[in-house]
Design an enzyme around this catalytic site. Structure first.
Site, PDB file in Angstrom:
ATOM      1  N   SER A   1       0.817  -1.215   0.000  1.00  0.00           N
ATOM      2  CA  SER A   1       0.000   0.000   0.000  1.00  0.00           C
ATOM      3  C   SER A   1       0.855   1.271   0.000  1.00  0.00           C
ATOM      4  O   SER A   1       0.466   2.284  -0.596  1.00  0.00           O
ATOM      5  CB  SER A   1      -0.934  -0.005   1.216  1.00  0.00           C
ATOM      6  OG  SER A   1      -0.183  -0.130   2.403  1.00  0.00           O
TER       7      SER A   1
ATOM      8  N   ASP B   1      10.589   0.985  -1.985  1.00  0.00           N
ATOM      9  CA  ASP B   1       9.672  -0.073  -1.561  1.00  0.00           C
ATOM     10  C   ASP B   1       9.243   0.185  -0.113  1.00  0.00           C
ATOM     11  O   ASP B   1       9.898   0.951   0.609  1.00  0.00           O
ATOM     12  CB  ASP B   1      10.387  -1.434  -1.676  1.00  0.00           C
ATOM     13  CG  ASP B   1       9.422  -2.603  -1.735  1.00  0.00           C
ATOM     14  OD1 ASP B   1       8.213  -2.419  -1.499  1.00  0.00           O
ATOM     15  OD2 ASP B   1       9.887  -3.722  -2.022  1.00  0.00           O
ATOM     16  N   GLY B   2       8.173  -0.463   0.294  1.00  0.00           N
ATOM     17  CA  GLY B   2       7.727  -0.402   1.680  1.00  0.00           C
ATOM     18  C   GLY B   2       8.403  -1.483   2.505  1.00  0.00           C
ATOM     19  O   GLY B   2       9.274  -2.202   2.025  1.00  0.00           O
TER      20      GLY B   2
ATOM     21  N   GLY C   1       7.517  -8.813   2.987  1.00  0.00           N
ATOM     22  CA  GLY C   1       6.796  -9.971   2.461  1.00  0.00           C
ATOM     23  C   GLY C   1       5.398 -10.125   3.008  1.00  0.00           C
ATOM     24  O   GLY C   1       4.740 -11.131   2.745  1.00  0.00           O
ATOM     25  N   GLY C   2       4.942  -9.114   3.747  1.00  0.00           N
ATOM     26  CA  GLY C   2       3.559  -9.161   4.250  1.00  0.00           C
ATOM     27  C   GLY C   2       2.550  -9.286   3.125  1.00  0.00           C
ATOM     28  O   GLY C   2       1.468  -9.841   3.297  1.00  0.00           O
TER      29      GLY C   2
ATOM     30  N   GLU D   1      10.956  -8.715  -4.694  1.00  0.00           N
ATOM     31  CA  GLU D   1      11.431  -7.486  -4.033  1.00  0.00           C
ATOM     32  C   GLU D   1      12.903  -7.595  -3.667  1.00  0.00           C
ATOM     33  O   GLU D   1      13.671  -6.640  -3.827  1.00  0.00           O
ATOM     34  CB  GLU D   1      10.599  -7.207  -2.775  1.00  0.00           C
ATOM     35  CG  GLU D   1       9.184  -6.771  -3.071  1.00  0.00           C
ATOM     36  CD  GLU D   1       8.350  -6.576  -1.826  1.00  0.00           C
ATOM     37  OE1 GLU D   1       7.376  -5.820  -1.892  1.00  0.00           O
ATOM     38  OE2 GLU D   1       8.653  -7.188  -0.779  1.00  0.00           O
TER      39      GLU D   1
ATOM     40  N   LYS E   1       6.087   1.023  11.923  1.00  0.00           N
ATOM     41  CA  LYS E   1       6.868  -0.135  11.468  1.00  0.00           C
ATOM     42  C   LYS E   1       8.245  -0.216  12.161  1.00  0.00           C
ATOM     43  O   LYS E   1       9.000  -1.145  11.916  1.00  0.00           O
ATOM     44  CB  LYS E   1       7.080  -0.050   9.950  1.00  0.00           C
ATOM     45  CG  LYS E   1       5.823   0.214   9.121  1.00  0.00           C
ATOM     46  CD  LYS E   1       5.098  -1.047   8.800  1.00  0.00           C
ATOM     47  CE  LYS E   1       3.923  -0.861   7.875  1.00  0.00           C
ATOM     48  NZ  LYS E   1       4.270  -0.602   6.493  1.00  0.00           N
TER      49      LYS E   1
HETATM   50  O1  LIG Z   1       5.205  -8.271   0.087  1.00  0.00           O
HETATM   51  C1  LIG Z   1       4.956  -7.108   0.406  1.00  0.00           C
HETATM   52  C2  LIG Z   1       5.967  -6.117   0.695  1.00  0.00           C
HETATM   53  O2  LIG Z   1       7.098  -6.615   1.333  1.00  0.00           O
HETATM   54  C3  LIG Z   1       5.515  -4.791   1.289  1.00  0.00           C
HETATM   55  O3  LIG Z   1       6.527  -3.895   1.036  1.00  0.00           O
HETATM   56  C4  LIG Z   1       5.286  -4.798   2.763  1.00  0.00           C
HETATM   57  O4  LIG Z   1       4.390  -5.833   3.083  1.00  0.00           O
HETATM   58  C5  LIG Z   1       4.745  -3.436   3.250  1.00  0.00           C
HETATM   59  O5  LIG Z   1       3.481  -3.215   2.712  1.00  0.00           O
HETATM   60  P1  LIG Z   1       2.596  -1.967   3.156  1.00  0.00           P
HETATM   61  O6  LIG Z   1       3.250  -0.757   2.600  1.00  0.00           O
HETATM   62  O7  LIG Z   1       1.252  -2.225   2.555  1.00  0.00           O
HETATM   63  O8  LIG Z   1       2.547  -1.969   4.656  1.00  0.00           O
END
Ligand SMILES: O=C[C@H](O)[C@H](O)[C@H](O)COP(=O)(O)O
Length: 262
Positions: A35, A89-90, A103-104, A111, A129
């Site tokens: 997201s 990336d997040g 990897g959530g 990635e 986080k």
């Molecule tokens: O597989 C997903 C990724 O590693 C995302 O970067 C991680 O899960 C963070 O996602 P979000 O920005 O939705 O918290």
């Protein structure tokens, strides 16, 4: 009429906007998944469409590839791009060393390959986080479907000698069926609560037959941009050792503020 995003999206949005300051014309950029990364892709698309920025994006998932195309960001495969200038990336967790759990969303394999093939990795996130020790977020491990129960048992056995606070391992589900990654693999989530030695754990996990990759990103991230809902960011740079606090210049006419489904 543009609507302001809710506080959570605002924090993600400002971290994404600030991270895009690292982008220069002509760059090949790894596009993360999740997201927070989605805000970055939308904002990058705006820079391409409105400002004429020329970049090539290498998506880290089918979801991100679709979003990038929708937003007008030219995409290429890593095979075509070969090496990248930057990945944004997040993350699910980060610590003071800028070690990450990712990897959530199940995209950790692409990635990690894309981030490793980049001169620089910038992580966009919010303060929720941040952790003292990785492990509160379950650690995703991608495994091939063949013999996955055996792989799970081997992982459980390997955890016995590890400096972790929990040892349960669960198969990730998507509703009632096993979750499948873009490669058709499965995800095992390791509920460790606290990872005492991430480096050792990562090495041990990746030696188990059937394990494709784990969600620990160690010595890969260069900068973490921590966004806040008041429009400010904290920028932590592991290479310079600096921590700066800044206010992000938000375009009030920003089309991104129009109601966008995630
Ligand atoms: O597989 C997903 C990724 O590693 C995302 O970067 C991680 O899960 C963070 O996602 P979000 O920005 O939705 O918290």
């Amino acid at each position: 009429m543009a609507a302001r995003p809710n506080p959570i999206d605002m924090a993600k949005y400002v971290s994404a906007r600030r991270a895009l300051d690292y982008v220069q014309d002509g760059m090949r950029i790894g596009l993360g998944t999740g997201s927070t990364a989605a805000w970055m892709v939308r904002a990058l698309g705006e820079m391409v469409r409105q400002d004429g920025l020329k970049v090539t994006g290498v998506p880290t998932s089918s979801r991100t590839a679709e979003l990038a195309r929708q937003c007008g960001v030219p995409v290429a495969t890593l095979e075509d791009a070969k090496w990248l200038d930057l990945t944004i990336d997040g993350a699910d967790e980060f610590d003071t060393d800028l070690s990450l759990v990712k990897g959530g969303g199940g995209a950790l394999l692409q990635e990690k390959i894309v981030a490793t093939a980049s001169d620089m990795m910038v992580v966009i996130t919010d303060a929720s986080k941040q952790v003292d020790h990785l492990g509160a977020f379950p650690l995703p491990v991608e495994v091939i479907p063949f013999g996955w129960q055996t792989t799970k048992a081997l992982i459980e056995e390997s955890l016995i000698g590890m400096d972790v606070a929990g040892r349960s391992v669960t198969l990730r589900l998507n509703r009632d069926a096993p979750f499948r990654t873009d490669e058709g693999n499965l995800i095992l989530d390791l509920h460790l609560r606290r990872i005492g030695n991430p480096r050792q754990l990562s090495l041990v996990l990746n030696q188990i037959p059937g394990v494709v990759e784990n969600g620990l990103f160690l010595d890969i991230c260069d900068v973490v941009v921590v966004g806040a809902s008041d429009g400010t960011v904290e920028v932590r740079d592991i290479n310079t050792g600096t921590v700066t606090h800044e206010t992000v210049d938000i375009r009030e006419d920003d089309n991104l503020f129009v109601d966008i489904a995630d």
